[in-house]
Write a protein that holds these residues in place. Structure first.
Motif, short mmCIF file in Angstrom:
data_model
loop_
_atom_site.label_atom_id
_atom_site.label_comp_id
_atom_site.label_asym_id
_atom_site.label_seq_id
_atom_site.Cartn_x
_atom_site.Cartn_y
_atom_site.Cartn_z
N TYR A 129 0.82 -1.21 0.00
CA TYR A 129 0.00 0.00 0.00
C TYR A 129 0.85 1.27 0.00
O TYR A 129 0.38 2.35 -0.37
CB TYR A 129 -0.88 0.06 1.25
N LEU A 130 2.10 1.15 0.44
CA LEU A 130 2.95 2.33 0.58
C LEU A 130 4.40 1.91 0.34
O LEU A 130 5.16 1.66 1.26
CB LEU A 130 2.80 2.94 1.98
N LEU A 131 4.78 1.84 -0.91
CA LEU A 131 6.11 1.38 -1.29
C LEU A 131 7.13 2.50 -1.12
O LEU A 131 6.85 3.66 -1.47
CB LEU A 131 6.10 0.89 -2.74
N GLY A 158 7.16 6.64 -10.59
CA GLY A 158 7.75 6.32 -11.89
C GLY A 158 9.10 5.64 -11.82
O GLY A 158 9.85 5.66 -12.80
N ALA A 159 9.41 5.00 -10.69
CA ALA A 159 10.74 4.40 -10.52
C ALA A 159 10.93 3.12 -11.34
O ALA A 159 12.05 2.75 -11.66
CB ALA A 159 10.98 4.09 -9.04
N LEU A 165 -3.63 -1.26 -6.23
CA LEU A 165 -3.35 -1.04 -7.64
C LEU A 165 -2.84 0.38 -7.88
O LEU A 165 -1.92 0.59 -8.68
CB LEU A 165 -4.61 -1.29 -8.47
N SER A 166 -3.41 1.35 -7.20
CA SER A 166 -2.96 2.74 -7.36
C SER A 166 -1.48 2.89 -7.00
O SER A 166 -0.75 3.64 -7.66
CB SER A 166 -3.80 3.68 -6.50
N GLU A 167 -1.04 2.14 -6.00
CA GLU A 167 0.37 2.22 -5.62
C GLU A 167 1.25 1.54 -6.66
O GLU A 167 2.35 2.03 -6.97
CB GLU A 167 0.57 1.59 -4.23
N VAL A 191 0.60 1.43 -9.83
CA VAL A 191 0.64 2.37 -10.95
C VAL A 191 1.55 3.55 -10.63
O VAL A 191 2.33 4.01 -11.48
CB VAL A 191 -0.79 2.85 -11.29
N ARG A 192 1.48 4.05 -9.40
CA ARG A 192 2.28 5.22 -9.02
C ARG A 192 3.77 4.98 -9.25
O ARG A 192 4.48 5.88 -9.74
CB ARG A 192 2.04 5.56 -7.55
N VAL A 193 4.26 3.80 -8.89
CA VAL A 193 5.70 3.57 -8.97
C VAL A 193 6.14 3.12 -10.36
O VAL A 193 7.33 2.90 -10.60
CB VAL A 193 6.16 2.53 -7.91
N THR A 194 5.20 3.00 -11.30
CA THR A 194 5.52 2.62 -12.67
C THR A 194 5.66 3.87 -13.52
O THR A 194 4.85 4.79 -13.44
CB THR A 194 4.40 1.73 -13.25
N ARG A 195 6.68 3.92 -14.35
CA ARG A 195 6.89 5.10 -15.21
C ARG A 195 5.80 5.17 -16.27
O ARG A 195 5.24 4.14 -16.68
CB ARG A 195 8.27 5.04 -15.88
#
Length: 249
Positions: A103-105, A110-111, A131-133, A135-139
């Motif tokens: 939930y909180l990576l 975008g890493a 899922l939102s998390e 997506v958040r860490v995906t560029r």
């Protein structure tokens, strides 16, 4: 005239499905062989979309003891494992890992080129936040690989399947009577009843991702078709694989 009895070579995708099924049957006796095979198979699926993972940052979220991360690293990726449960990592994880909640990576936005999550969503109470998390860490332009075992799958109850069709409490009690030990999973605590139809609707309603593929992960044929049929897909898909691409801002 002599007629040959030779048949056509078996479909390689059918061979794949049978190999995975046999490995699953021996998961408890030989987890190394089972999960190594599953990791190779998943990495093949990712590479089919990405055109290879060498040099790419691959973030494995909830990857247990690290079989998937190890396989991605073997293929030249910069693979990183994030697992919330130290017990799942085991005494000797197959890859370097960070204990972190999905939930909180602890990653910048975008890493990752690829964010990977195999059979984790059914253990998550709030799948949309999870899922939102991812997506958040995906560029932007990167890939999210997300698979899960839906509740009405024949394996939906995990170790107490298929008796979950008769109710979770009854299935858990049967498991304990048969094995003499409590089951690992409890519905509503570390296993949740997620379904394919609602999941697909929620994913398709988002404006930050596009769906590249939605299919049965293990089926040897008609894998995308079976996931499109309401009702039937809840039982027949077994495990839904979603490959998503993050949209550009």
């Amino acid at each position: 005239m002599t007629h040959s009895t030779r048949t056509s070579p078996p479909d390689p995708s059918l061979r794949r499905s049978l190999a995975l099924f046999r490995a699953f049957l021996r998961e408890q006796q030989d987890p190394e062989a089972c999960y190594s095979l599953l990791a190779r198979d998943a990495a093949d699926q990712v590479e089919a979309v990405c055109g290879g993972v060498a040099g790419k940052v691959v973030v494995d979220v909830g990857g247990g003891s690290g079989y998937f991360t190890r396989e991605f690293r073997r293929r030249g990726a910069h693979g990183f494992l994030f697992e919330p449960d130290a017990q799942e990592l085991g005494a000797r994880p197959a890859a370097p890992a960070v204990v972190a909640d999905g939930y909180l990576l602890p990653l910048a936005e975008g890493a990752a080129d690829v964010t990977f999550s195999s059979n984790v969503l059914e253990h998550v109470d709030d799948p949309q936040t999870f899922l939102s998390e991812l997506v958040r860490v995906t560029r932007p332009g990167g890939i999210v690989y997300l698979s899960f075992t839906n509740w009405l799958s024949p394996w939906g109850g995990h170790e107490w399947a298929p008796w979950h069709y008769l109710g979770a409490d009854r299935a858990r009690a049967r498991y304990q009577r048969r094995t003499g030990r409590p089951p690992k999973h409890t519905l509503g605590e570390n296993l949740f009843a997620h379904h394919i139809g609602p999941t697909l609707r929620q994913v398709r309603a988002r404006d930050d991702i596009t769906v590249v593929s939605a299919r049965s992960r293990y089926w040897p044929f008609l894998a995308a078709t079976v996931a499109k049929v309401p009702g039937v897909r809840e039982f027949a898909t077994w495990n839904l694989l979603l490959i998503l691409r993050r949209c550009s801002p």
